[in-house]
Design an enzyme around this catalytic site. Structure first.
Site, PDB file in Angstrom:
ATOM      1  N   HIS A   1      -4.992   9.412   1.046  1.00  0.00           N
ATOM      2  CA  HIS A   1      -4.787   8.342   2.220  1.00  0.00           C
ATOM      3  C   HIS A   1      -5.655   9.030   3.355  1.00  0.00           C
ATOM      4  O   HIS A   1      -5.251   8.951   4.499  1.00  0.00           O
ATOM      5  CB  HIS A   1      -3.610   8.022   2.845  1.00  0.00           C
ATOM      6  CG  HIS A   1      -3.657   6.695   3.409  1.00  0.00           C
ATOM      7  ND1 HIS A   1      -3.857   6.645   4.833  1.00  0.00           N
ATOM      8  CD2 HIS A   1      -3.258   5.392   3.140  1.00  0.00           C
ATOM      9  CE1 HIS A   1      -3.846   5.233   4.873  1.00  0.00           C
ATOM     10  NE2 HIS A   1      -3.327   4.613   4.053  1.00  0.00           N
TER      11      HIS A   1
ATOM     12  N   HIS B   1       3.818  -2.391   3.035  1.00  0.00           N
ATOM     13  CA  HIS B   1       3.619  -1.030   2.397  1.00  0.00           C
ATOM     14  C   HIS B   1       4.974  -0.729   1.611  1.00  0.00           C
ATOM     15  O   HIS B   1       6.076  -1.251   1.951  1.00  0.00           O
ATOM     16  CB  HIS B   1       3.539   0.080   3.613  1.00  0.00           C
ATOM     17  CG  HIS B   1       2.145   0.110   4.383  1.00  0.00           C
ATOM     18  ND1 HIS B   1       2.060  -0.921   5.260  1.00  0.00           N
ATOM     19  CD2 HIS B   1       1.327   0.701   4.418  1.00  0.00           C
ATOM     20  CE1 HIS B   1       0.935  -0.562   5.799  1.00  0.00           C
ATOM     21  NE2 HIS B   1       0.105   0.087   5.268  1.00  0.00           N
TER      22      HIS B   1
ATOM     23  N   HIS C   1      -6.111   3.368  -3.687  1.00  0.00           N
ATOM     24  CA  HIS C   1      -5.943   3.516  -2.222  1.00  0.00           C
ATOM     25  C   HIS C   1      -6.327   5.015  -2.031  1.00  0.00           C
ATOM     26  O   HIS C   1      -5.788   5.562  -1.029  1.00  0.00           O
ATOM     27  CB  HIS C   1      -4.530   3.156  -1.839  1.00  0.00           C
ATOM     28  CG  HIS C   1      -4.478   2.611  -0.285  1.00  0.00           C
ATOM     29  ND1 HIS C   1      -5.467   2.116   0.254  1.00  0.00           N
ATOM     30  CD2 HIS C   1      -3.543   3.008   0.521  1.00  0.00           C
ATOM     31  CE1 HIS C   1      -5.101   1.929   1.342  1.00  0.00           C
ATOM     32  NE2 HIS C   1      -3.910   2.704   1.600  1.00  0.00           N
TER      33      HIS C   1
ATOM     34  N   ASP D   1       0.886  -1.140   0.023  1.00  0.00           N
ATOM     35  CA  ASP D   1       0.208  -0.007  -0.059  1.00  0.00           C
ATOM     36  C   ASP D   1       0.994   1.316   0.026  1.00  0.00           C
ATOM     37  O   ASP D   1       2.046   1.204   0.344  1.00  0.00           O
ATOM     38  CB  ASP D   1      -1.007   0.007   1.087  1.00  0.00           C
ATOM     39  CG  ASP D   1      -2.056  -0.919   1.148  1.00  0.00           C
ATOM     40  OD1 ASP D   1      -2.117  -1.750   0.199  1.00  0.00           O
ATOM     41  OD2 ASP D   1      -3.007  -1.014   2.065  1.00  0.00           O
ATOM     42  N   ASP D   2       0.206   2.293  -0.489  1.00  0.00           N
ATOM     43  CA  ASP D   2       0.780   3.792  -0.172  1.00  0.00           C
ATOM     44  C   ASP D   2       1.556   4.197  -1.333  1.00  0.00           C
ATOM     45  O   ASP D   2       1.863   5.504  -1.192  1.00  0.00           O
ATOM     46  CB  ASP D   2       1.244   3.940   1.102  1.00  0.00           C
ATOM     47  CG  ASP D   2       0.178   3.481   2.357  1.00  0.00           C
ATOM     48  OD1 ASP D   2      -0.757   3.481   2.016  1.00  0.00           O
ATOM     49  OD2 ASP D   2       0.719   3.532   3.561  1.00  0.00           O
TER      50      ASP D   2
END
Length: 281
Positions: A156, A246, A152, A101-102
């Site tokens: 965030h 991540h 995503h 993620d991210d």
């Protein structure tokens, strides 16, 4: 993991019309990292056989529009609106999914891509738009290598605290960046912090995406140490699990280093690291 030839079926992973082997279970397991402290944006089937270093041919998995010559791409089927996110696969054939993620982050994402490529493994990358917009080359590299790119959001945020219109902008802008970069919008969506609500499920479905959560959280955002991350993956490894890690949102060097160790261990233990098809259940 190694295959002598890339089969047409594997090239079709990201455009498939049905999800391979995913099942819905109740609730969302694990916890994602808390609100980011700094300015960074928080955030088929896999091959079988023994691991081996091998470079993929350029554009082997490049996403392309379904129609050319100026024609519009055929519309995707809209998934049904779910009440809970998908958490795991059905567990057959000792299959697991690795997710990151991210990102993308040019400091850490290339190292993850290199390790995945070395072992001929596909993973899922849930990207944040504000990171992706300046790193479209990394999105294209993900697509070329056959990885699944998910949405995503843009910055965030905590979605349940947002209005529906603001939430739509967060999600829709990231869809557009991904489509601009690789020729297809994402077919998967993950809510930041694993915080879902009705609007998140509805908007994700309206934009053609299925919601995916996770079953094993490495908690790598806390920077617990490479050995701890490896130990958490080992302890959580089981048929059907979805692992959360991540590749951005902080110092992710531990995550990069941990993958180099636990990925070949999983493969040697008989796990098949795979990704779902691009759309639909």
């Amino acid at each position: 993991m190694k295959k002598d030839q890339m089969t047409p079926g594997r090239r079709a992973l990201l455009r498939g019309a049905a999800v391979f082997g995913l099942a819905v279970t109740a609730g969302c397991a694990g916890t994602e990292r808390p609100a980011k402290p700094g300015p960074t944006a928080s955030g088929g089937a896999a091959a079988g056989g023994p691991p081996a270093a091998r470079a993929l041919k350029p554009s082997a998995y490049r996403l392309q529009p379904m129609a050319g010559n100026g024609q519009q791409r055929a519309p995707r089927l809209r998934p049904r609106v779910r009440r809970k996110p998908i958490l795991r696969m059905d567990g057959q054939d000792r299959a697991m999914v690795l997710t990151f993620d991210d990102g993308p982050d040019p400091r850490y994402t290339p190292g993850i891509l290199h390790t995945l490529r070395r072992h001929d493994v596909r993973a899922m990358f849930f990207v944040c738009g504000e990171m992706a917009v300046d790193n479209k080359d990394l999105l294209r590299e993900m697509a070329d290598d056959g990885h699944v790119i998910g949405n995503h959001t843009w910055t965030h945020p905590l979605l349940p605290k947002m209005s529906r219109s603001a939430m739509r902008e967060e999600i829709e802008r990231t869809c557009q960046v991904v489509e601009d970069a690789v020729g297809e919008p994402p077919a998967w969506f993950r809510a930041p912090y694993g915080a879902w609500n009705r609007n998140a499920f509805q908007l994700g479905a309206e934009l053609g995406m299925e919601p995916l959560a996770w079953t094993v959280d490495t908690l790598d955002w806390t920077e617990p140490g490479t050995r701890t991350i490896i130990r958490r993956v080992r302890a959580g490894a089981a048929p059907g699990v979805v692992v959360l890690s991540h590749d951005a949102g902080g110092d992710r060097s531990q995550s990069v280093d941990a993958l180099r160790t636990y990925l070949p261990e999983l493969l040697d233990s008989g796990y098949r690291i795979t990704v779902p098809s691009a759309h639909g259940i």
